[in-house]
Design a protein around this motif. Structure first.
Motif, PDB file in Angstrom:
ATOM      1  N   ALA A 140       0.835  -1.199   0.000  1.00  0.00           N
ATOM      2  CA  ALA A 140       0.000   0.000   0.000  1.00  0.00           C
ATOM      3  C   ALA A 140       0.871   1.251   0.000  1.00  0.00           C
ATOM      4  CB  ALA A 140      -0.913  -0.009   1.220  1.00  0.00           C
ATOM      5  N   ALA A 141       0.261   2.362  -0.344  1.00  0.00           N
ATOM      6  CA  ALA A 141       0.973   3.639  -0.324  1.00  0.00           C
ATOM      7  C   ALA A 141       1.503   3.907   1.075  1.00  0.00           C
ATOM      8  CB  ALA A 141       0.041   4.767  -0.764  1.00  0.00           C
ATOM      9  N   GLY A 142       2.772   4.288   1.161  1.00  0.00           N
ATOM     10  CA  GLY A 142       3.385   4.614   2.425  1.00  0.00           C
ATOM     11  C   GLY A 142       3.958   3.443   3.196  1.00  0.00           C
ATOM     12  N   GLU A 143       3.792   2.229   2.699  1.00  0.00           N
ATOM     13  CA  GLU A 143       4.281   1.058   3.417  1.00  0.00           C
ATOM     14  C   GLU A 143       5.752   0.783   3.125  1.00  0.00           C
ATOM     15  OE1 GLU A 143       1.010  -2.164   4.626  1.00  0.00           O
ATOM     16  OE2 GLU A 143       1.530  -2.206   2.510  1.00  0.00           O
ATOM     17  N   ILE A 144       6.414   0.185   4.103  1.00  0.00           N
ATOM     18  CA  ILE A 144       7.796  -0.262   3.958  1.00  0.00           C
ATOM     19  C   ILE A 144       7.812  -1.780   4.078  1.00  0.00           C
ATOM     20  CG2 ILE A 144      10.110  -0.205   4.946  1.00  0.00           C
ATOM     21  CD1 ILE A 144       9.470   2.599   6.006  1.00  0.00           C
TER      22      ILE A 144
ATOM     23  N   ALA B 264      18.438   8.347  -6.380  1.00  0.00           N
ATOM     24  CA  ALA B 264      17.014   8.027  -6.319  1.00  0.00           C
ATOM     25  C   ALA B 264      16.239   9.066  -5.513  1.00  0.00           C
ATOM     26  CB  ALA B 264      16.816   6.641  -5.715  1.00  0.00           C
ATOM     27  N   LEU B 265      16.772   9.438  -4.359  1.00  0.00           N
ATOM     28  CA  LEU B 265      16.038  10.335  -3.465  1.00  0.00           C
ATOM     29  C   LEU B 265      15.894  11.744  -4.010  1.00  0.00           C
ATOM     30  CD1 LEU B 265      17.394   9.226   0.035  1.00  0.00           C
ATOM     31  CD2 LEU B 265      15.142   8.759  -0.959  1.00  0.00           C
ATOM     32  N   VAL B 266      16.825  12.197  -4.862  1.00  0.00           N
ATOM     33  CA  VAL B 266      16.723  13.578  -5.352  1.00  0.00           C
ATOM     34  C   VAL B 266      15.494  13.782  -6.234  1.00  0.00           C
ATOM     35  CG1 VAL B 266      19.170  14.150  -5.202  1.00  0.00           C
ATOM     36  CG2 VAL B 266      18.266  13.171  -7.331  1.00  0.00           C
ATOM     37  N   ILE B 267      14.955  12.707  -6.804  1.00  0.00           N
ATOM     38  CA  ILE B 267      13.756  12.880  -7.632  1.00  0.00           C
ATOM     39  C   ILE B 267      12.475  12.756  -6.807  1.00  0.00           C
ATOM     40  CG2 ILE B 267      14.939  12.018  -9.682  1.00  0.00           C
ATOM     41  CD1 ILE B 267      13.205   9.474  -9.448  1.00  0.00           C
ATOM     42  N   ARG B 268      12.620  12.504  -5.492  1.00  0.00           N
ATOM     43  CA  ARG B 268      11.478  12.353  -4.586  1.00  0.00           C
ATOM     44  C   ARG B 268      10.500  11.299  -5.127  1.00  0.00           C
ATOM     45  NH1 ARG B 268      11.072  17.540  -1.783  1.00  0.00           N
ATOM     46  NH2 ARG B 268      13.214  17.962  -1.108  1.00  0.00           N
TER      47      ARG B 268
ATOM     48  N   ALA C 221      16.718   4.765   9.196  1.00  0.00           N
ATOM     49  CA  ALA C 221      15.930   5.831   9.815  1.00  0.00           C
ATOM     50  C   ALA C 221      15.613   6.937   8.812  1.00  0.00           C
ATOM     51  CB  ALA C 221      16.684   6.402  11.019  1.00  0.00           C
ATOM     52  N   ILE C 222      16.578   7.251   7.950  1.00  0.00           N
ATOM     53  CA  ILE C 222      16.344   8.257   6.902  1.00  0.00           C
ATOM     54  C   ILE C 222      15.243   7.789   5.960  1.00  0.00           C
ATOM     55  CG2 ILE C 222      17.372   9.331   4.854  1.00  0.00           C
ATOM     56  CD1 ILE C 222      20.037   9.374   6.434  1.00  0.00           C
ATOM     57  N   LEU C 223      15.288   6.520   5.575  1.00  0.00           N
ATOM     58  CA  LEU C 223      14.282   5.981   4.653  1.00  0.00           C
ATOM     59  C   LEU C 223      12.899   5.957   5.306  1.00  0.00           C
ATOM     60  CD1 LEU C 223      16.289   3.076   2.989  1.00  0.00           C
ATOM     61  CD2 LEU C 223      15.691   5.297   1.999  1.00  0.00           C
ATOM     62  N   LYS C 224      12.853   5.570   6.561  1.00  0.00           N
ATOM     63  CA  LYS C 224      11.562   5.542   7.261  1.00  0.00           C
ATOM     64  C   LYS C 224      10.965   6.938   7.342  1.00  0.00           C
ATOM     65  CE  LYS C 224       9.258   3.977  11.466  1.00  0.00           C
ATOM     66  NZ  LYS C 224       9.408   3.275  12.764  1.00  0.00           N
ATOM     67  N   ARG C 225      11.807   7.921   7.684  1.00  0.00           N
ATOM     68  CA  ARG C 225      11.330   9.294   7.774  1.00  0.00           C
ATOM     69  C   ARG C 225      10.851   9.789   6.403  1.00  0.00           C
ATOM     70  NH1 ARG C 225      15.352  11.101  10.205  1.00  0.00           N
ATOM     71  NH2 ARG C 225      16.541  12.040   8.501  1.00  0.00           N
ATOM     72  N   TYR C 226      11.594   9.431   5.343  1.00  0.00           N
ATOM     73  CA  TYR C 226      11.187   9.850   4.002  1.00  0.00           C
ATOM     74  C   TYR C 226       9.809   9.293   3.659  1.00  0.00           C
ATOM     75  CZ  TYR C 226      10.976  10.153  -1.061  1.00  0.00           C
ATOM     76  OH  TYR C 226      10.551  10.405  -2.344  1.00  0.00           O
TER      77      TYR C 226
ATOM     78  N   GLY D 289       4.657   9.801   2.102  1.00  0.00           N
ATOM     79  CA  GLY D 289       3.676   8.781   1.720  1.00  0.00           C
ATOM     80  C   GLY D 289       4.201   7.835   0.666  1.00  0.00           C
ATOM     81  N   ALA D 290       5.518   7.888   0.400  1.00  0.00           N
ATOM     82  CA  ALA D 290       6.117   6.976  -0.580  1.00  0.00           C
ATOM     83  C   ALA D 290       6.189   5.567  -0.007  1.00  0.00           C
ATOM     84  CB  ALA D 290       7.507   7.462  -0.959  1.00  0.00           C
ATOM     85  N   SER D 291       6.221   4.588  -0.892  1.00  0.00           N
ATOM     86  CA  SER D 291       6.371   3.186  -0.499  1.00  0.00           C
ATOM     87  C   SER D 291       7.805   2.743  -0.766  1.00  0.00           C
ATOM     88  CB  SER D 291       5.409   2.298  -1.286  1.00  0.00           C
ATOM     89  OG  SER D 291       4.076   2.707  -1.083  1.00  0.00           O
ATOM     90  N   LEU D 292       8.272   1.784   0.049  1.00  0.00           N
ATOM     91  CA  LEU D 292       9.619   1.252  -0.087  1.00  0.00           C
ATOM     92  C   LEU D 292       9.569  -0.262  -0.122  1.00  0.00           C
ATOM     93  CD1 LEU D 292      12.760   1.292   0.056  1.00  0.00           C
ATOM     94  CD2 LEU D 292      12.534   1.512   2.544  1.00  0.00           C
ATOM     95  N   LEU D 293      10.174  -0.836  -1.158  1.00  0.00           N
ATOM     96  CA  LEU D 293      10.384  -2.280  -1.236  1.00  0.00           C
ATOM     97  C   LEU D 293      11.883  -2.493  -1.310  1.00  0.00           C
ATOM     98  CD1 LEU D 293       9.511  -5.218  -1.535  1.00  0.00           C
ATOM     99  CD2 LEU D 293       9.248  -4.825  -3.996  1.00  0.00           C
ATOM    100  N   MET D 294      12.417  -3.200  -0.306  1.00  0.00           N
ATOM    101  CA  MET D 294      13.861  -3.358  -0.188  1.00  0.00           C
ATOM    102  C   MET D 294      14.215  -4.838  -0.074  1.00  0.00           C
ATOM    103  SD  MET D 294      16.402  -1.546   2.599  1.00  0.00           S
ATOM    104  CE  MET D 294      15.208  -1.827   3.909  1.00  0.00           C
ATOM    105  N   THR D 295      15.090  -5.310  -0.960  1.00  0.00           N
ATOM    106  CA  THR D 295      15.582  -6.671  -0.807  1.00  0.00           C
ATOM    107  C   THR D 295      16.669  -6.690   0.270  1.00  0.00           C
ATOM    108  OG1 THR D 295      17.207  -6.384  -2.585  1.00  0.00           O
ATOM    109  CG2 THR D 295      15.080  -7.344  -3.190  1.00  0.00           C
ATOM    110  N   THR D 296      16.697  -7.783   1.015  1.00  0.00           N
ATOM    111  CA  THR D 296      17.676  -7.927   2.081  1.00  0.00           C
ATOM    112  C   THR D 296      18.337  -9.294   1.965  1.00  0.00           C
ATOM    113  OG1 THR D 296      15.991  -8.785   3.598  1.00  0.00           O
ATOM    114  CG2 THR D 296      16.421  -6.418   3.661  1.00  0.00           C
ATOM    115  N   THR D 297      19.478  -9.408   2.627  1.00  0.00           N
ATOM    116  CA  THR D 297      20.199 -10.666   2.654  1.00  0.00           C
ATOM    117  C   THR D 297      20.595 -10.968   4.096  1.00  0.00           C
ATOM    118  OG1 THR D 297      22.018 -11.897   1.604  1.00  0.00           O
ATOM    119  CG2 THR D 297      22.455  -9.613   2.255  1.00  0.00           C
TER     120      THR D 297
END
Length: 216
Positions: free
Chosen positions: A26-30, A149-153, A176-181, A186-194
């Motif tokens: 959803a919008a805003g989800e991490i 990536a972040l400069v284009i918001r 923490a920066i990504l969570k605050r962003y 209201g942006a969404s974040l999908l991050m692969t982890t290992t």
């Protein structure tokens, strides 16, 4: 911005990576996607960014079919952060970060300088803006990709194994920066982890299993 993937099939030649995979953000989800070796996590993120074509299924970004969106519209909404590579080797760090602002938007130079400086200071890379790409280590390369990536918001941020090689303190600062962003925009974040990466900011964690995306 929301992401909806269903009945997703992705493969290369005789190799199938995903079969009937699905995920909803959803919008805003991490959300984190825990990945292993050669299980297709990078290819999945690139498909969500419109970089890699997939063979079957539905992939909607904010309700729009990714295959029907012009590249310039995808670029304005979605940002993909490469785990490695992704930068122009002949450009300095500054010019790599400036690239999407100079060539895909109509911003004046003063605005571009301020936007880059703000993001660079947040990520603590202001002191390497004049470096050449070959002078960067792996972690710096990922941070520069993130800055670009972040400069284009972006409304949807796709980060591929961003945490790799970071110290615990750096990792938590960047997360923490990504969570605050995401909270502020209201942006969404999908991050692969290992293995060893933190899922501390994720609202859900998925993994790739039997060519599908399943909730942990």
């Amino acid at each position: 911005m929301s992401l909806h993937v269903a009945n997703f099939y992705l493969g290369f030649d005789e190799l199938s990576l995903f079969e009937d995979a699905a995920i909803e953000i959803a919008a805003g989800e991490i959300v984190c996607l825990a990945t292993g070796v050669l299980d297709g996590g990078t290819s999945f993120l690139k498909a969500c960014a419109g970089i890699v074509p997939f063979q079957r299924g539905t992939l909607l970004v904010d309700g729009d079919d990714i295959n029907q969106l012009p590249p310039e519209q995808i670029f304005r909404k979605v940002a993909y952060c490469y785990e490695s590579g992704g930068l122009v080797s002949l450009f300095t760090v500054y010019n790599n970060i400036a690239l999407p602002l100079k060539y895909h938007r109509n911003f004046d130079n003063e605005f571009i300088v301020k936007r880059i400086q703000f993001v660079a200071e947040q990520l603590e890379i202001a002191d390497i803006l004049e470096y050449d790409v070959h002078q960067l280590n792996d972690v710096q390369l990922r941070l520069v990709n993130l800055a670009r990536a972040l400069v284009i918001r972006p409304r949807l941020l796709l980060a591929d194994e961003l945490q790799s090689g970071m110290s615990p303190a750096m990792r938590e600062k960047i997360l923490a920066i990504l969570k605050r962003y995401c909270n502020e925009t209201g942006a969404s974040l999908l991050m692969t982890t290992t293995a060893g990466d933190s899922h501390s900011i994720a609202e859900r964690v998925y993994r790739i299993e039997n060519k599908k995306i399943v909730l942990e």
